[in-house]
Design an enzyme around this catalytic site. Sequence first.
Site, PDB file in Angstrom:
ATOM      1  CB  CYS A 110      -0.906   0.033   1.225  1.00  0.00           C
ATOM      2  SG  CYS A 110      -1.850   1.574   1.313  1.00  0.00           S
ATOM      3  CB  CYS A 113      -1.784   4.638   4.600  1.00  0.00           C
ATOM      4  SG  CYS A 113      -3.367   4.069   3.983  1.00  0.00           S
ATOM      5  CB  SER A 114      -0.569   0.497   6.463  1.00  0.00           C
ATOM      6  OG  SER A 114      -1.524   1.225   7.216  1.00  0.00           O
ATOM      7  CB  CYS A 115      -4.932  -0.410   2.295  1.00  0.00           C
ATOM      8  SG  CYS A 115      -5.468   1.312   2.440  1.00  0.00           S
TER       9      CYS A 115
END
Lengths: 205, 106
Positions: A110, A113-115
């Site tokens: 991602c 961000c950090s999906c």
Amino acid sequence: MPHDHHDHDDDHALLPPDPALRVKALETLLTRKGLIDPAALDEIIETYAHKVGPRNGAQVVAKAWSDPAFKERLLDDATSVCADLGFYGRQGEHLVAVENTAEQHNIVVCTLCSCYPWPLLGIPPGWYKSDAYRARVVREPRAVLADFGVQLPDGQAVRVWDSTAEIRYLVIPQRPEGTDGLDEAALADLVTRDSMIGCGLANTP
Amino acid sequence: MTQAPQPVFEAPWHAQAFALAVHLNEKGAFAWPDWAEVFGVVLAEHGLTKELDGGDDYFLAWIDALERICTRKNLAEAEALAGLKAQWERAYLNTPHGDPVRIDAG
């Protein structure tokens, strides 16, 4: 016991780090406004700390390895297929399964961000959230894979999938050699978290 | 599985910050794509000055994003947050070790 404190640190409660106090302030204010329920926060933490994790995804992969019809359905509509198995909810609304083959290896990032597909893999590991991984895997996926100890054949292409708040990916790793007689439970034990992100391969028996 | 499982959250405040965002989203305070956008911007801002390692710095960005989205959506006021933080800090420093730490109801 050594005791060389010169102030009164031992007399009062241990002061949490600054960010912890900021979180407490937010929690206090939002609770007072009736916007949040502290019990629900505890439930969320309990769920992700202990209940939801990569074993869920491993079950899905093992089933895909064992049942070609299931795999077709999974590749066609992972969201509903995983929901049927009970893996749904937060951050799992739009799941896409991508299959590793001899021709193509898939790897997930991602960049925003950090999906991450929480219902299948739980909370992402620290490295998935690091700038180093998020920036590098797009530029030089083979070098990143090498850091994970994965050396792909030259003829195998690498495709990088960039997650979004709307779409989360699950990599179906290649089924290892020598697993013909294994049942789903035994197969699931071979499926690592990293192999479902695409940064690793499934273990061999 | 040969590796020992790693803790999902390295520090309690990581878990609490995480749960706050998830819970607020579920209560309808903001949509997840809105959260991801704000968080992505904060991560990018933080990443300008140092390379983020995905640990404490990741959750520091998470808290910045939480404060930003909550103030923007008028769920929380910056002054109120600063005041409560100071109250909590005083409470910790003034509570005897071992006793539960509380602040006065506002």
